[in-house]
Design an enzyme around this catalytic site. Structure first.
Site, PDB file in Angstrom:
ATOM      1  N   TRP A  55      44.370   8.132-109.549  1.00 55.56           N
ATOM      2  CA  TRP A  55      43.396   8.812-108.686  1.00 55.56           C
ATOM      3  C   TRP A  55      42.458   7.815-108.017  1.00 55.56           C
ATOM      4  O   TRP A  55      42.066   7.998-106.867  1.00 55.56           O
ATOM      5  CB  TRP A  55      42.625   9.878-109.454  1.00 55.56           C
ATOM      6  CG  TRP A  55      43.528  10.983-109.893  1.00 55.56           C
ATOM      7  CD1 TRP A  55      43.879  11.293-111.186  1.00 55.56           C
ATOM      8  CD2 TRP A  55      44.230  11.927-109.056  1.00 55.56           C
ATOM      9  NE1 TRP A  55      44.748  12.369-111.196  1.00 55.56           N
ATOM     10  CE2 TRP A  55      44.977  12.774-109.907  1.00 55.56           C
ATOM     11  CE3 TRP A  55      44.298  12.131-107.679  1.00 55.56           C
ATOM     12  CZ2 TRP A  55      45.780  13.811-109.422  1.00 55.56           C
ATOM     13  CZ3 TRP A  55      45.098  13.152-107.187  1.00 55.56           C
ATOM     14  CH2 TRP A  55      45.825  13.977-108.051  1.00 55.56           C
ATOM     15  N   ASP A  72      34.205  10.303-109.284  1.00 54.52           N
ATOM     16  CA  ASP A  72      35.209  11.368-109.303  1.00 54.52           C
ATOM     17  C   ASP A  72      35.271  11.876-110.747  1.00 54.52           C
ATOM     18  O   ASP A  72      35.840  11.234-111.627  1.00 54.52           O
ATOM     19  CB  ASP A  72      36.564  10.805-108.862  1.00 54.52           C
ATOM     20  CG  ASP A  72      37.688  11.842-108.943  1.00 54.52           C
ATOM     21  OD1 ASP A  72      37.419  12.993-109.363  1.00 54.52           O
ATOM     22  OD2 ASP A  72      38.830  11.501-108.591  1.00 54.52           O
ATOM     23  N   LYS A 130      40.179  21.957-113.370  1.00 54.78           N
ATOM     24  CA  LYS A 130      40.479  21.328-114.660  1.00 54.78           C
ATOM     25  C   LYS A 130      39.445  21.716-115.706  1.00 54.78           C
ATOM     26  O   LYS A 130      39.773  22.274-116.729  1.00 54.78           O
ATOM     27  CB  LYS A 130      40.555  19.810-114.501  1.00 54.78           C
ATOM     28  CG  LYS A 130      41.841  19.423-113.793  1.00 54.78           C
ATOM     29  CD  LYS A 130      41.892  17.999-113.344  1.00 54.78           C
ATOM     30  CE  LYS A 130      43.192  17.779-112.575  1.00 54.78           C
ATOM     31  NZ  LYS A 130      43.028  16.862-111.456  1.00 54.78           N
TER      32      LYS A 130
HETATM   33  C1  LIG Z   1      43.315  16.246-110.362  1.00 53.35           C
HETATM   34  C2  LIG Z   1      42.501  15.115-109.925  1.00 53.35           C
HETATM   35  C3  LIG Z   1      42.232  14.867-108.573  1.00 53.35           C
HETATM   36  C4  LIG Z   1      42.833  15.693-107.458  1.00 53.35           C
HETATM   37  O1  LIG Z   1      42.249  16.921-107.406  1.00 53.35           O
HETATM   38  P1  LIG Z   1      42.646  18.010-106.294  1.00 53.35           P
HETATM   39  O2  LIG Z   1      41.553  19.020-106.492  1.00 53.35           O
HETATM   40  O3  LIG Z   1      44.000  18.512-106.667  1.00 53.35           O
HETATM   41  O4  LIG Z   1      42.617  17.356-104.977  1.00 53.35           O
HETATM   42  C5  LIG Z   1      41.400  13.815-108.248  1.00 53.35           C
HETATM   43  N1  LIG Z   1      40.868  13.041-109.205  1.00 53.35           N
HETATM   44  C6  LIG Z   1      41.097  13.244-110.512  1.00 53.35           C
HETATM   45  C7  LIG Z   1      40.460  12.364-111.518  1.00 53.35           C
HETATM   46  C8  LIG Z   1      41.932  14.286-110.915  1.00 53.35           C
HETATM   47  O5  LIG Z   1      42.161  14.490-112.218  1.00 53.35           O
END
Ligand SMILES: *Cc1c(COP(=O)(O)O)cnc(C)c1O
Length: 362
Positions: A101, A169, A193
């Protein structure tokens, strides 16, 4: 009805209490005779839901007043683009490369032709740790980290210091521990998540970073557009925001974020102990001091993919889902986000221990 134990990485487990509440209100929300999904985003019925989610988030996450809470769409992945588009003014940003990511975030900034630098990386060892010796320059627009690496199962125990705004993030560990807001510029996450259902992206941004954006940035991709309209510039993802609000209420009912953090550590300890006490049968991907309490990635000795498949099959027969590891690590990954119960973790550990007793030495 028995609920399936959901160890999936995302969209992931949602607390049963939240789903029951949503079910109860689905046809008749607060006596309106409407589903919240059918309500106008300009109605007070919906606006209450929207504002309740924001104020609960501010309360539980202890968000200071100089930060804006935004509900956007496009996932965390769109933030990889929006953040550089809005925050780059001097022309240089720095990243820690701690996994897939992080790499995607770097890639999007590069597409915009922005000067990016990687100050630390753990790619040389397949991202089995949070890189050490992280030092950011002062004269950059921002420093970017991925707080929890969903695929590799690593997490910062403490965010690195930065004089430039720290952009985090937190897609896979938002609302799982208290934040020290002093260095933070932006925290962002897709909700699917650790915060509810898909469709809503949470962006918590320091107010002074919202201004001074180039005229060429499209309205929908400007934080200012959404900040000035309380995230009601256009139709927001209303149902996702409603589920987010219920999830925050559930966290509050559990005693808040510190209480959830404690429970998460307990859950993670159970699983990591099963790995550590397996005489080498289970091998964790992350180095010990980088272990994530959210995603536990592990293999079976010698990356025995036959045995790994067998174990996954056994978990499926026991009404568990989502345990297959990402293709870049193989093996298994148990995502044990806030909503995953300790009973689910105990059930998995029981299966793992029995499996080890049966197949170790054979
Ligand atoms: C799942 C994830 C993403 C991507 O998320 P989306 O909402 O599907 O764009 C980005 N960063 C991390 C750390 C993730 O686990």
């Amino acid at each position: 009805m028995k609920r399936t134990f959901n160890f999936g990485a995302g969209p992931a487990c949602i607390p049963t209490e939240v789903l029951i509440e949503a079910q109860k209100e689905l046809l008749d929300f607060r006596g309106s005779g409407l589903s919240i999904m059918e309500a106008s985003h300009r109605s007070s019925l919906y606006e209450d839901v929207h504002n309740e989610a924001i104020s609960l988030m501010r309360e539980l996450y202890e968000i200071p007043d100089n930060f804006e809470v935004l509900f956007l769409q496009g996932g965390a992945s769109t933030q990889f683009t929006m953040i550089p588009m809005n925050l780059v003014k001097k022309g240089k940003i720095q990243f820690v490369n701690s996994g897939a990511w992080s790499k995607k975030a770097i890639k999007e900034a590069n597409i915009l032709n922005i000067k990016t630098e990687i100050v630390a990386s753990s790619e040389d060892t397949n991202f089995d740790r949070i890189p050490e010796n992280i030092e950011f320059d002062d004269n950059i627009d921002y420093a970017h980290i991925t707080s929890n690496n969903t695929i590799y199962g690593t997490q910062y125990k403490k965010y690195p210091k930065s004089n430039a705004p720290l952009v985090v993030d937190a897609s896979s560990d938002i609302f799982s521990y208290k934040i020290d807001w002093s260095d933070i510029g932006v925290i962002y996450a897709g909700a699917q998540k650790n915060a509810g259902s898909s469709g809503v992206t949470i962006v918590i941004i320091r107010k002074d970073l919202i201004d001074g954006v180039k005229d060429s940035v499209p309205s929908m991709l400007r934080y200012k557009t959404h900040a000035e309209t309380n995230s009601l510039y256009n139709t927001p993802p209303t149902f996702g925001i409603y589920i987010l609000g219920l999830t925050l209420k559930w966290i509050k009912g559990k005693g808040g974020i510190e209480a959830i953090d404690k429970l998460n550590q307990e859950k993670a300890n159970l699983l990591y102990s099963a790995i550590d006490n397996s005489d080498g049968f289970y091998v964790g991907h992350a180095q010990k001091d980088s272990r994530s309490p959210m995603n536990v990635s592990f293999n079976i000795k010698d990356k025995n993919s036959e045995l790994e498949a067998k174990l996954i099959k056994i978990t499926e027969d026991a009404q568990m889902v989502g345990l297959k590891g990402h293709r870049s690590t193989g093996g298994l990954r148990a995502s044990i986000y806030n909503a995953v119960s300790i009973d689910a973790v105990k059930a998995l550990v029981t299966i793992m221990n029995k499996f080890k007793d049966e197949y170790n030495e054979k």
